[in-house]
Design an enzyme around this catalytic site. Sequence first.
Site, PDB file in Angstrom:
ATOM      1  N   GLY B 147      -3.633 -34.419 -44.577  1.00  0.00           N
ATOM      2  CA  GLY B 147      -4.728 -35.078 -43.313  1.00  0.00           C
ATOM      3  C   GLY B 147      -5.504 -34.422 -43.675  1.00  0.00           C
ATOM      4  O   GLY B 147      -6.153 -32.937 -43.824  1.00  0.00           O
ATOM      5  N   CYS B 148      -6.581 -34.629 -42.440  1.00  0.00           N
ATOM      6  CA  CYS B 148      -7.968 -34.065 -42.929  1.00  0.00           C
ATOM      7  C   CYS B 148      -8.291 -32.961 -41.853  1.00  0.00           C
ATOM      8  O   CYS B 148      -8.721 -31.608 -42.425  1.00  0.00           O
ATOM      9  CB  CYS B 148      -9.127 -35.063 -42.598  1.00  0.00           C
ATOM     10  N   TYR B 149      -7.533 -32.878 -40.688  1.00  0.00           N
ATOM     11  CA  TYR B 149      -7.433 -31.548 -39.862  1.00  0.00           C
ATOM     12  C   TYR B 149      -6.657 -30.350 -41.372  1.00  0.00           C
ATOM     13  O   TYR B 149      -6.817 -29.752 -41.450  1.00  0.00           O
ATOM     14  CB  TYR B 149      -6.798 -31.123 -38.314  1.00  0.00           C
ATOM     15  N   THR B 151      -6.504 -29.800 -44.164  1.00  0.00           N
ATOM     16  CA  THR B 151      -6.050 -29.426 -45.316  1.00  0.00           C
ATOM     17  C   THR B 151      -7.204 -28.361 -44.555  1.00  0.00           C
ATOM     18  O   THR B 151      -7.893 -27.656 -45.329  1.00  0.00           O
ATOM     19  CB  THR B 151      -7.111 -30.698 -46.108  1.00  0.00           C
ATOM     20  N   ILE B 318     -14.165 -28.392 -44.217  1.00  0.00           N
ATOM     21  CA  ILE B 318     -14.340 -29.366 -44.773  1.00  0.00           C
ATOM     22  C   ILE B 318     -15.342 -30.364 -44.446  1.00  0.00           C
ATOM     23  O   ILE B 318     -15.433 -31.114 -43.308  1.00  0.00           O
ATOM     24  CB  ILE B 318     -13.245 -29.684 -45.277  1.00  0.00           C
TER      25      ILE B 318
END
Lengths: 346, 346, 346, 346
Positions: B147-149, B151, B318
């Site tokens: 998942g983005c968060y 990462t 990111i």
Amino acid sequence: MHKAGIAGATGYIGYELITLIHRHPQLEIAWLTSERNAGKCFNQVFSTPWDYPLITLADAYLRTDEVDVVFLCLPHAESMEAVSRFYAAGVRVIDLSADFRLKDVDTYKRWYGAEHTAPQLCAEARYGLCELFRGELSGAKLIANPGCYPTSVNLGLYPLARAGWLGQRVIVDSKSGVSGAGRKTNLTYQFVEANENITPYSVGHRHRHIAEMEQVLGAANGGGHGGPLRFLFTPHLLPVNRGILSTMYVDVSPGVTEERIRELYAENYAGEPFIHLLPSGEQASLAHTVGTNRCAIGITPADPSQTDGSEYVITASIDNLVKGGSGQAIQNYNIAVGLDETAGLK
Amino acid sequence: MHKAGIAGATGYIGYELITLIHRHPQLEIAWLTSERNAGKCFNQVFSTPWDYPLITLADAYLRTDEVDVVFLCLPHAESMEAVSRFYAAGVRVIDLSADFRLKDVDTYKRWYGAEHTAPQLCAEARYGLCELFRGELSGAKLIANPGCYPTSVNLGLYPLARAGWLGQRVIVDSKSGVSGAGRKTNLTYQFVEANENITPYSVGHRHRHIAEMEQVLGAANGGGHGGPLRFLFTPHLLPVNRGILSTMYVDVSPGVTEERIRELYAENYAGEPFIHLLPSGEQASLAHTVGTNRCAIGITPADPSQTDGSEYVITASIDNLVKGGSGQAIQNYNIAVGLDETAGLK
Amino acid sequence: MHKAGIAGATGYIGYELITLIHRHPQLEIAWLTSERNAGKCFNQVFSTPWDYPLITLADAYLRTDEVDVVFLCLPHAESMEAVSRFYAAGVRVIDLSADFRLKDVDTYKRWYGAEHTAPQLCAEARYGLCELFRGELSGAKLIANPGCYPTSVNLGLYPLARAGWLGQRVIVDSKSGVSGAGRKTNLTYQFVEANENITPYSVGHRHRHIAEMEQVLGAANGGGHGGPLRFLFTPHLLPVNRGILSTMYVDVSPGVTEERIRELYAENYAGEPFIHLLPSGEQASLAHTVGTNRCAIGITPADPSQTDGSEYVITASIDNLVKGGSGQAIQNYNIAVGLDETAGLK
Amino acid sequence: MHKAGIAGATGYIGYELITLIHRHPQLEIAWLTSERNAGKCFNQVFSTPWDYPLITLADAYLRTDEVDVVFLCLPHAESMEAVSRFYAAGVRVIDLSADFRLKDVDTYKRWYGAEHTAPQLCAEARYGLCELFRGELSGAKLIANPGCYPTSVNLGLYPLARAGWLGQRVIVDSKSGVSGAGRKTNLTYQFVEANENITPYSVGHRHRHIAEMEQVLGAANGGGHGGPLRFLFTPHLLPVNRGILSTMYVDVSPGVTEERIRELYAENYAGEPFIHLLPSGEQASLAHTVGTNRCAIGITPADPSQTDGSEYVITASIDNLVKGGSGQAIQNYNIAVGLDETAGLK
């Protein structure tokens, strides 16, 4: 205190109307309608403490005795019936839809694709572009509040048209903030799509607001330079919340200097509290008007080295939600009932 | 050339994947699916010249022999079946949904509210946070892209957790660009609502991405300082198109200096092409990473006057669509099949 | 590998050039200059891990043997001397300033207010609008990279001008992202001033980029419809980081249909990798081109109901930092030395 | 009508003050000062029709008899002398600088690096956080208007501190619009640098506004749970024009439920016209307050499943230029002289 109802109160214009009414010393909210949100309170629909209950339009028809004026922020074609009913009940009406802006119902049908169901009221309705038609607005029972784009264009060019100095071809390149599209959820108006972008739309004599430019400026320019006006209008979706900038490319009668044009505008708009004529060399920008009821106007010759050149760039900006919507509606009400025209709008 | 299929190609991640594949010297597009837009071409859905036809997932199942890898950008719970079918057909799978990120299917069910229909594949799946689990990814047939968060959070805190230096309470205040919500049309993500605004959401142990933080950092920190980790995670909707910044408030073991922490990070991330450790005093910002596959990490003591203070502010950023999505997916593929890890990502 | 130097590397164009060179399979950085930041590293000036040392131009003159090409991103008038010195040293030069764009030094002096100190090199220089002048660029030792606005306008109108179909009066309403102003700190470009705003500037035949439109389109249209071209160009400062949209209002020879114009453009731009001709009814927007080296072009009749009407709205968009700067510079280098024209630009 | 002077009128706060004074029924502008722009008119410095002449501070000292109140928007350390002179001349002073906010001149010197030259006036000055210290403001001759960040933090946490329920460690993650930096031209605040970005700054007990949090909340919490407060405050530069959101992570006394906390806040802020307590589950956002004098406050337990958990996330938002500046200044004046507290602020 005068009492106001707002029909279709949960769009961006409705929100602004409430804000302005709160600042108005003689006006207060009686009721708000929202078909979709009836039964909720306003603060469940917007991030605000205002806990006004939201009622249906059907309920509002039963409460016409509570209001002196109704501001209608309904979609075009839907507004006609509501206007008729409030008008019949003796309530003053400021209609922010397009339904009563055009004098000619055939023109209305051609642009809006709907049969007009109240043509007799069209004759009754006054077109509420305050600075140009103030004389007709005093005492008016039904005022059609102008469209946002035409407000910027008509205020920006009217002095030229009225003097008959405006050339036939009028090119209008307008840029509007996203709130102009209403509180909708189309993909086009999604943040990621609109942000860091600018998009022309309705290119090529397609946008309905052209009708209001033709009606106001065409009529004014009638006997003038160059015959009937032809508008080439290109709106653009701009990545800002609010504001319209119209950059207009016009021909004026040969030999008319910038100075003479400036005098013309100064005479036409003398004493106007909401017209901001910019000095030579300054252009209108959104910063001049966003958050206000003003229209800022800049006038620049296309070729400053030719002092008698006939091409000009006129820039005009307004806040689409205020002068292009709620603010002009309040201004219209103030004029109609004889209040200080600037009440609630300072 | 290796051939890639993309399932669910008409979201923001799909668009980025195509961009990166075009830059990749050994990878090219075989087919794209979109249930909603099948029959159209990609350039009818996005403002781009790419005229790839869009097919259905059902058609894609018949064309598994054309691809070496499928990148799945489907909603969670829907992805499970597609992953199972491509996996069964012998195609390498990089799944960008949440369906195979959690080792424990009960945890999956608790957070995602869906029964897992392919639990046997969960054991098979590798968690594709490349810098931390590169060893497990080589040759992997099924990789769950993080998942983005998580990462940003896991890369930002892993060295501390692995050293067992991380205090129990981890407060994560994250800010994400609107593309993180996907190409949707909810009112919340409408331009006027999100622009000039910032909104916390899913406050109070509610966001599903917490599960990935617990799984990665909780396990790593197991034997360390302070016992099991407790995350207090607050995501915010930020008025930018892309990028995540996580500002993290942590306690580290008493007596550990900033210098020692910097050495720890430098060792953990030595030679990593996509980790950008910032010098002392510099904080991560979106500008460090948007448009790249990098994660930038800043380390600052809460009270710089106390050199052995135990509280630190760790910032990590990111690009949610690249390192938090498409870029990490390409990086995972490169690792899995033994290509240069940075191919397509420079 | 070919080696590149960049003079004036710490502006936005310099940053983009480095990004593109990193993606270019046959090009790499040799040195970077910055008068203001010499002695520092690039990552002390931008949020990036790139730690290239920054040297002075004076030092770069001593290191011409290390480079195959120099990209000059210096202010106009300052660039002349640097170009002359690198050219004299036998280094290929891509000049991104305005100094060698205009064939006529008197025209240069009139618009830029500076005496040209290297007039003999003006004859030598090739104008690097790749799609129009590719034939002259092969082997070129000195290429003047076009201005950002003219790139959009010239690509958007060239087929009409070349066919001699373009009417005399050309109205160009352009909107540019703030990076077009360079990495400066004027109040005008401050966030609060530019955000939620749009401002016309240099109104009335004032912007220097008009000279490049006159030079390219005027010459092409020479024998055509309507005589010499007269440009009315209004740039606007747009609240986005990057991208230019030019909305152009033109007359074409009477009787020319949209279909014929589309055929004309299709022929002129057949096989061009970076020209994106939009289908009928679609307008160019920033989303079509930002982040790419493309130019998107839309063609719409002013009055679609008149199929032989002579007025058209042509929209063209580019990324001002890529096709309007760094990307076109790389494309020019690729052409000049015979590399794949799209290398580094996919 | 009361007459107001504004010293340092050409910053963003000055502009807002004028806007609010125009709406105020009992207040009007007497003069405006600007050292840099003296001799010009206000509309040469901002895009507005307001043509007030700008005078020097030296001239203003000669015109103290024309004003009932002076609002000072001068830089800290510079404000001290001006405050002293206006105060000595018997003019009521609302100082928007930091110079009279801190009771203790040593604390002032430590944070602001300047010797206080008017320590006797520090004792005289009232700290103008209206909702908390209204009793001390009535009749006050010198009011120090609070800083923007502390206004959001102190209003957001005061009820907890006053009840002695606030745990020792207070983590404040704040996000502020760029206008908070003033009308400056640093590269950091340039559009391209701030847009599409978010940047933490002054990380690690470095921001001067911590002093006001310690002074207000520390004192209130004195006898309470957990001893002296320790603030970990991280401000972030947010890509919006205006607005502050503070996300605060606090411990409250064990066993205190959300319901009890809500009762506490409701009692503390009963009848407050500018405090907007949000219902359970709703978080403060900029949309709640930008353009208003309100502070919106959200209260959410860190783990909603534990009804007696002791960790809470408190969110508070204000418009930094209104409640965090001009609006609170007007509110302070209204209180000081006994006008309707909401005059000009509706």
